[in-house]
Design a protein around this motif. Structure first.
Motif, mmCIF file in Angstrom:
data_model
loop_
_atom_site.group_PDB
_atom_site.id
_atom_site.type_symbol
_atom_site.label_atom_id
_atom_site.label_comp_id
_atom_site.label_asym_id
_atom_site.label_seq_id
_atom_site.Cartn_x
_atom_site.Cartn_y
_atom_site.Cartn_z
ATOM 1 N N ASP A 165 -35.646 -58.773 7.205
ATOM 2 C CA ASP A 165 -36.547 -59.878 6.604
ATOM 3 C C ASP A 165 -35.681 -60.708 5.436
ATOM 4 O O ASP A 165 -35.022 -60.114 4.898
ATOM 5 N N GLN A 166 -36.030 -62.011 5.794
ATOM 6 C CA GLN A 166 -35.363 -63.030 4.847
ATOM 7 C C GLN A 166 -35.487 -62.675 3.502
ATOM 8 O O GLN A 166 -34.343 -62.695 2.618
ATOM 9 N N ASP B 81 -32.205 -60.432 -1.497
ATOM 10 C CA ASP B 81 -31.725 -59.713 -2.627
ATOM 11 C C ASP B 81 -30.234 -59.119 -2.701
ATOM 12 O O ASP B 81 -30.070 -58.377 -1.847
ATOM 13 N N GLU B 82 -29.611 -59.768 -3.617
ATOM 14 C CA GLU B 82 -28.004 -59.503 -3.481
ATOM 15 C C GLU B 82 -27.688 -57.989 -3.411
ATOM 16 O O GLU B 82 -26.716 -57.589 -2.681
ATOM 17 N N SER B 83 -28.413 -57.453 -4.320
ATOM 18 C CA SER B 83 -28.094 -56.060 -4.534
ATOM 19 C C SER B 83 -28.369 -54.950 -3.323
ATOM 20 O O SER B 83 -27.854 -53.881 -3.091
ATOM 21 N N GLY C 31 -25.643 -52.699 1.067
ATOM 22 C CA GLY C 31 -26.281 -51.360 2.072
ATOM 23 C C GLY C 31 -26.466 -51.882 3.457
ATOM 24 O O GLY C 31 -26.217 -51.297 4.317
ATOM 25 N N PHE C 32 -27.005 -53.119 3.668
ATOM 26 C CA PHE C 32 -27.259 -53.641 5.168
ATOM 27 C C PHE C 32 -25.844 -53.743 5.828
ATOM 28 O O PHE C 32 -25.665 -53.184 7.041
ATOM 29 N N ARG C 33 -24.789 -54.210 5.390
ATOM 30 C CA ARG C 33 -23.493 -54.366 5.804
ATOM 31 C C ARG C 33 -22.953 -52.874 6.152
ATOM 32 O O ARG C 33 -22.221 -52.776 7.144
#
Length: 50
Positions: A16-17, A22-24, A28-30
């Motif tokens: 979700d955009q 949220d840069e923090s 984790g997504f990467r």
């Protein structure tokens, strides 16, 4: 994306955009995508949905 025998391998992680904003959370997504392709140096690109 990762080059493999027979072509390229892509992994998708819909996010979700508001979560991506949220840069923090981004690292984790990467990291999750890199685990999916089993390549810690894989390039992770953002593709915005229309």
């Amino acid at each position: 994306m990762r080059e493999m025998h027979g072509g390229l391998k892509w992994a998708h992680l819909p996010v979700d955009q508001t979560l991506w904003a949220d840069e923090s959370l981004r690292d984790g997504f990467r990291a999750r995508v890199r685990r999916e392709v089993n390549d810690t140096s894989a390039v992770v690109e953002v593709i915005e949905a229309p």
